[in-house]
Design a protein around this motif. Sequence first.
Motif, short mmCIF file in Angstrom:
data_model
loop_
_atom_site.label_atom_id
_atom_site.label_comp_id
_atom_site.label_asym_id
_atom_site.label_seq_id
_atom_site.Cartn_x
_atom_site.Cartn_y
_atom_site.Cartn_z
N ALA A 182 36.02 51.59 50.01
CA ALA A 182 36.37 52.69 50.90
C ALA A 182 37.84 52.61 51.32
N VAL A 183 38.32 51.39 51.55
CA VAL A 183 39.72 51.21 51.97
C VAL A 183 40.67 51.65 50.87
N THR A 184 40.38 51.23 49.64
CA THR A 184 41.24 51.61 48.51
C THR A 184 41.18 53.12 48.28
N ARG A 185 39.99 53.69 48.36
CA ARG A 185 39.86 55.14 48.15
C ARG A 185 40.69 55.91 49.18
N GLU A 186 40.61 55.47 50.44
CA GLU A 186 41.38 56.15 51.48
C GLU A 186 42.88 56.04 51.23
N ARG A 187 43.33 54.85 50.78
CA ARG A 187 44.75 54.66 50.51
C ARG A 187 45.22 55.58 49.38
N VAL A 188 44.38 55.72 48.34
CA VAL A 188 44.73 56.59 47.23
C VAL A 188 44.76 58.05 47.68
N MET A 189 43.79 58.45 48.48
CA MET A 189 43.75 59.83 48.95
C MET A 189 44.97 60.15 49.82
N GLU A 190 45.39 59.20 50.65
CA GLU A 190 46.57 59.42 51.47
C GLU A 190 47.82 59.56 50.61
N ALA A 191 47.91 58.73 49.55
CA ALA A 191 49.06 58.82 48.65
C ALA A 191 49.07 60.16 47.93
N ALA A 192 47.88 60.64 47.51
CA ALA A 192 47.80 61.93 46.83
C ALA A 192 48.23 63.05 47.76
N ALA A 193 47.81 62.98 49.03
CA ALA A 193 48.20 64.02 49.99
C ALA A 193 49.70 63.99 50.25
N GLN A 194 50.25 62.79 50.36
CA GLN A 194 51.68 62.66 50.63
C GLN A 194 52.51 63.24 49.49
N LEU A 195 52.02 63.10 48.27
CA LEU A 195 52.76 63.60 47.11
C LEU A 195 52.36 65.03 46.73
N SER A 196 51.47 65.65 47.53
CA SER A 196 50.97 67.00 47.22
C SER A 196 50.37 67.04 45.81
N PHE A 197 49.58 66.03 45.52
CA PHE A 197 48.97 65.91 44.20
C PHE A 197 47.80 66.89 44.13
N SER A 198 47.90 67.93 43.33
CA SER A 198 46.92 69.02 43.29
C SER A 198 45.81 68.71 42.31
N PRO A 199 44.64 69.42 42.42
CA PRO A 199 43.57 69.23 41.44
C PRO A 199 44.03 69.44 40.01
N ASN A 200 44.92 70.40 39.79
CA ASN A 200 45.39 70.63 38.42
C ASN A 200 46.16 69.44 37.89
N SER A 201 47.02 68.85 38.75
CA SER A 201 47.75 67.68 38.27
C SER A 201 46.81 66.50 38.12
N LEU A 202 45.74 66.46 38.95
CA LEU A 202 44.73 65.42 38.78
C LEU A 202 44.08 65.53 37.41
N ALA A 203 43.71 66.76 37.04
CA ALA A 203 43.09 66.95 35.73
C ALA A 203 44.02 66.50 34.62
N ARG A 204 45.32 66.85 34.74
CA ARG A 204 46.26 66.44 33.69
C ARG A 204 46.35 64.92 33.61
N GLY A 205 46.31 64.27 34.78
CA GLY A 205 46.39 62.81 34.76
C GLY A 205 45.16 62.18 34.15
N LEU A 206 43.99 62.72 34.52
CA LEU A 206 42.75 62.16 33.99
C LEU A 206 42.65 62.34 32.48
N LEU A 207 43.19 63.42 32.01
CA LEU A 207 43.03 63.75 30.60
C LEU A 207 44.19 63.28 29.73
N ALA A 208 45.08 62.50 30.32
CA ALA A 208 46.22 62.01 29.53
C ALA A 208 45.70 61.22 28.34
N GLY A 209 46.11 61.63 27.17
CA GLY A 209 45.67 60.94 25.96
C GLY A 209 44.28 61.31 25.53
N ARG A 210 43.68 62.31 26.18
CA ARG A 210 42.34 62.73 25.83
C ARG A 210 42.32 64.24 25.60
#
Length: 342
Positions: A41-69
């Motif tokens: 839970a601690v790691t998940r919260e830290r990642v979510m805060e980093a994503a919010a700080q960087l304005s990481f959108s669902p679309n960019s999330l999809a691109r990251g998840l699918l890198a190389g796929r």
Amino acid sequence: MARPPAPRGTRAATLTDVARLAGVSVATASKALNGRNHVSAVTRERVMEAAAQLSFSPNSLARGLLAGRTGTVGLLTSDLVGRFSLPILMGAEDAFGAGEMSVFLCDARGDAIRERHHVQALLSRRVDGLIVVGSSTDPRPPLAAAVDVPVVYAYAPSEHPEDLSIVPDNVGAGRMAVEHLIACGRTRIAHISGDRGYSAARDRVTGALAALEDAGLALVGDVAYGTWEEGWGRAAASMLLDREPEVDAILCGSDQVARGVLDTLRERGRRVPEDVAVMGFDDWQVMTTGARPQLTSVDMNLEELGRTAARALFEAIDAEHGRGVRTVQCRVVVRGSTAPEA
């Protein structure tokens, strides 16, 4: 307060940026953002805060998840119109949709040559993984060793112990069925099953007998194996009542068998559930809700089985491929054939 839009030409944040800011690996960031297991839970919260700080959108999330796929998976079934396959496919597709994956669906129609053709076609499209859905719970041969993407088998387990298979817990289903009948006050329980050649029939008998033994009870008569049809239910119930007139509950191997049992009990003047409780398997609602009284049945939880298979494939694509057979718990759906309607 809303963040101001990023200046024109500013590079959109990537999954790597989020991972770097959160101090975790890219794989861990992916799992945290996509709701996967194995992240604290601690790691998940830290990642979510980093994503919010960087304005990481669902679309960019999809691109990251699918890198190389390719962002695609294959669903291969042997029985597209079957009432067991369809809910599994629906559950899997729901889970894939939530993960922004596209699905190629192929029906082999029980033909091994057609199945090999579909597998090669899916691999040529560079799918990231495959789910193979069987038409029964009997083990099936694995796909060829040349398949170089993760594979999860659903409903019908692979014969290879190193493969990952997701199946309904038929032993547990038989146990919970008998436990329900005992909870309804029944002590003289008979079992009219289906085809002995199916592992589902044998596994449910194993669970039912174990539950009876735990309760200090014995099965009335022998297990009656036959077919999965209403006609068998009518004939088997007639023989049972001739031999064991004091029976107070009949557990049936399928909802069709149970419908036949209900017919015979009605013809013999036995009230359901007052005199004899009746219970089926599979919770096929065309059968269960159309029966009079409506039929208590064990739901095999097939949509959840499909979702579980999809989640397992996600994990395998993330390089965490499990092995062996995992079971999905079933559930009893109580209706008027075992408990009088209020």
